[in-house]
Write a protein that holds these residues in place. Structure first.
Motif, mmCIF file in Angstrom:
data_model
loop_
_atom_site.group_PDB
_atom_site.id
_atom_site.type_symbol
_atom_site.label_atom_id
_atom_site.label_comp_id
_atom_site.label_asym_id
_atom_site.label_seq_id
_atom_site.Cartn_x
_atom_site.Cartn_y
_atom_site.Cartn_z
ATOM 1 N N SER A 1 0.821 -1.215 0.000
ATOM 2 C CA SER A 1 0.000 0.000 0.000
ATOM 3 C C SER A 1 0.856 1.268 0.000
ATOM 4 N N GLN B 1 -8.140 -4.011 -2.846
ATOM 5 C CA GLN B 1 -8.841 -4.443 -1.651
ATOM 6 C C GLN B 1 -9.236 -3.217 -0.812
ATOM 7 N N GLU C 1 -9.304 -2.644 2.341
ATOM 8 C CA GLU C 1 -8.347 -2.318 3.401
ATOM 9 C C GLU C 1 -7.169 -1.537 2.843
ATOM 10 N N LYS C 2 -6.647 -1.997 1.700
ATOM 11 C CA LYS C 2 -5.514 -1.313 1.079
ATOM 12 C C LYS C 2 -5.934 0.064 0.569
ATOM 13 N N GLN D 1 -6.101 2.525 3.411
ATOM 14 C CA GLN D 1 -4.770 2.980 3.829
ATOM 15 C C GLN D 1 -4.234 4.040 2.867
ATOM 16 N N GLN E 1 -16.990 0.670 1.574
ATOM 17 C CA GLN E 1 -16.031 -0.365 1.968
ATOM 18 C C GLN E 1 -14.670 0.246 2.284
ATOM 19 N N GLN F 1 -12.399 1.316 6.321
ATOM 20 C CA GLN F 1 -11.032 0.912 6.637
ATOM 21 C C GLN F 1 -10.133 2.100 6.992
ATOM 22 N N ARG G 1 -13.781 -0.045 13.847
ATOM 23 C CA ARG G 1 -13.466 0.380 12.472
ATOM 24 C C ARG G 1 -12.101 -0.115 12.077
ATOM 25 N N GLY G 2 -11.776 0.109 10.780
ATOM 26 C CA GLY G 2 -10.419 -0.090 10.327
ATOM 27 C C GLY G 2 -9.627 1.163 10.657
ATOM 28 N N ALA H 1 -9.159 1.327 15.147
ATOM 29 C CA ALA H 1 -9.846 0.040 15.092
ATOM 30 C C ALA H 1 -9.800 -0.675 16.439
#
Length: 337
Positions: free
Chosen positions: A118, A141, A143-144, A147, A205, A209, A329-330, A334
């Motif tokens: 990332s 993704q 999550e990535k 970030q 989504q 994150q 959360r992300g 989190a």
């Protein structure tokens, strides 16, 4: 030739192109990979007769698959499934959705971005045009992507977020061009295809994150520029079923704020897991009373259930923003110690 449900994808394509005629089919064929063109051409050359019922079956499937894709673009997978179920029946709708899923998962563009670190990817794209960044983040993704979105300059975070939410589909030519640039930078092999990307669901989504500060900054900017979009994003960040992810203390705080009638209606259309999470955080007497209220309601309209669930979600979001409860959360917040 075999019945419609026994045909391979190549055979169905051959039937479709024969049915559509040479003028229309030629415009479609030239956009396909060379390997597919050869297979379909061979099948067409070896097809001498097609029964009318087979033509109808293939055309119907083609129309239904495209309807499903349009519905997914308009309102997401569940929306598409509901509309198809009403029109074609639950079983047929499930079959179509499975086929759509298989088609969209067969290839995955931007493999280079999905495999890259990332931070490395952030350094490569942070100076690109916001639309280019939005396109790439829609494919990687969540999550990535979260970030990377958090690492972008604050002044362009909301712009990128807005572009992701408003994105519907992207020309394969544009995707290929951006992939080629990333291929040169990272020296990896990339496959390209046309796929549905972006949209509010994709942005939600990603925002799930990021850290809370990044989310707040993006939502505030969206409220100024596109308040309707901001409200859609805000309401999608936490849905009623996500209550099961709250800690007991937070659920108890929510219970104190929610009207009993709203809880009764909301739980009428919820899963047992959600209901149990609520009941176990009530006194036995209160839980018993709520169960009686739900039984007393009898049949209710789905719109009323959804309205009550949204009312509760609004309370949860308000309590979270006030710091009175914690939504896991992300990002950097989190884990609470």
């Amino acid at each position: 030739m075999a019945r419609g449900d026994k045909l391979s994808g190549v055979q169905k394509s051959a039937v479709l192109f024969i049915t559509l005629g040479p003028e229309i089919s030629s415009n479609i064929v030239k956009k396909l990979p060379e390997n597919d063109i050869q297979k379909i051409t061979f099948e067409i050359a070896n097809t001498t007769r097609i029964k009318p019922e087979l033509k109808d079956a293939v055309i119907d499937e083609f129309i239904n698959l495209n309807k499903a894709k349009d519905y997914i673009l308009e309102g997401g997978t569940e929306y598409a499934k509901n509309l198809l179920s009403k029109a074609l029946g639950v079983q047929k709708a499930m079959e179509i959705m499975e086929k759509v899923g298989e088609a969209t998962q067969q290839y995955r563009p931007f493999g280079v971005a999905r495999k890259a670190d990332s931070q490395q990817l952030l350094s490569l794209i942070m100076n690109e045009h916001p639309q280019t960044i939005a396109l790439i983040l829609s494919y990687v993704q969540p999550e990535k992507a979260g970030q990377i979105l958090s690492g972008l300059p604050v002044e362009i975070q909301s712009d990128v977020a807005r572009r992701i939410a408003n994105m519907k589909s992207t020309s394969p030519t544009v995707v290929r061009e951006i992939e080629e640039v990333l291929e040169k930078k990272l020296s990896t092999v990339i496959r390209s295809d046309l796929a549905t990307i972006g949209g509010i669901g994709s942005l939600v989504q990603i925002l799930n994150q990021v850290d809370r500060g990044t989310e707040k900054n993006i939502i505030e900017h969206l409220e100024n520029d596109e308040p309707e979009l901001a409200e859609k994003v805000r309401s999608s960040l936490f849905v009623f079923e996500d209550i099961i992810g709250l800690d007991n203390a937070s659920i108890q705080r929510v219970i104190r704020e929610v009207d009993t009638k709203d809880f009764a209606l909301a739980l009428k259309g919820s899963s047992e897991e959600v209901a149990d999470a609520i009941y176990k955080n009530m006194s036995k007497r209160a839980a018993a009373t709520l169960k009686e209220d739900i039984e007393y309601l009898g049949p209710v309209r789905l719109v009323d259930v959804e309205k009550s669930q949204q009312n509760i979600v609004g309370i949860i979001r308000r309590l979270d923003e006030a710091g009175e409860i914690i939504i896991a959360r992300g990002g950097g917040d989190a884990i609470i110690v």
